[in-house]
Scaffold this active site. Structure first.
Site, PDB file in Angstrom:
ATOM      1  N   GLY A 160       0.809  -1.215   0.000  1.00 44.61           N
ATOM      2  CA  GLY A 160       0.000   0.000   0.000  1.00 44.61           C
ATOM      3  C   GLY A 160       0.839   1.260   0.000  1.00 44.61           C
ATOM      4  O   GLY A 160       0.488   2.250  -0.650  1.00 44.61           O
ATOM      5  N   ASP A 161       1.964   1.228   0.694  1.00 43.88           N
ATOM      6  CA  ASP A 161       2.867   2.368   0.699  1.00 43.88           C
ATOM      7  C   ASP A 161       3.398   2.636  -0.711  1.00 43.88           C
ATOM      8  O   ASP A 161       3.457   3.787  -1.163  1.00 43.88           O
ATOM      9  CB  ASP A 161       4.016   2.109   1.671  1.00 43.88           C
ATOM     10  CG  ASP A 161       4.953   3.292   1.799  1.00 43.88           C
ATOM     11  OD1 ASP A 161       4.473   4.417   2.058  1.00 43.88           O
ATOM     12  OD2 ASP A 161       6.172   3.100   1.648  1.00 43.88           O
ATOM     13  N   ALA A 162       3.734   1.580  -1.421  1.00 42.76           N
ATOM     14  CA  ALA A 162       4.233   1.727  -2.796  1.00 42.76           C
ATOM     15  C   ALA A 162       3.139   2.247  -3.723  1.00 42.76           C
ATOM     16  O   ALA A 162       3.392   3.108  -4.572  1.00 42.76           O
ATOM     17  CB  ALA A 162       4.772   0.391  -3.301  1.00 42.76           C
TER      18      ALA A 162
END
Length: 141
Positions: A26-28
């Site tokens: 999700g961060d990516a």
């Protein structure tokens, strides 16, 4: 701006991933979304980089989660809770509660990217309409 996500097909492969793996993904996804938004803005690479970093930091992710809260369903809230509970303390100089919210946000984004990209795009559109994702605050050199 979320059209690139709408074009994804749900893979349904998030079932074997834990909250921290989903948060990592999700961060990516969140960073790529921000980079795609800012690449349309004029500016030098270092200036655009600083603008993106400001949007992907824990504080900005926690703020985005707060903006989305009224629109989340129970499953999405559960994903946020699971990610938040697994977050740990975070970096030494960060607020652990804020870091947990950011990890919860990332967990939800990662799960939605894999399982329901149309819903993720819908939530990102809510952020755009609320002004949370505005690129108008691009720092100048």
């Amino acid at each position: 701006m979320s059209e690139w996500i709408r074009g994804q097909t749900a893979g349904g492969s998030a079932g074997d991933l834990g909250p921290l793996q989903l948060a990592w993904l999700g961060d990516a996804v969140w960073e790529l979304h921000q980079r795609l938004r800012f690449c349309r803005s004029p500016g030098r690479a270092d200036v655009l980089h600083r603008a993106v970093v400001a949007k992907v930091c824990a504080e900005a992710q926690a703020e985005a989660l707060g903006q989305l809260d009224p629109f989340l369903n129970e499953q999405e809230r559960d994903l946020v809770r699971r990610g938040r509970n697994r977050a740990g303390r975070g970096p030494k100089r960060s607020d652990a509660a804020l870091y947990g919210l950011a990890t919860g946000f990332e967990t939800m984004v990662g799960w939605l990217y894999l399982n329901d990209p149309a819903r993720l795009a819908e939530l990102l559109d809510h952020l755009d309409q609320a002004g949370t994702l505005s690129t108008s605050s691009t720092p100048r050199p």
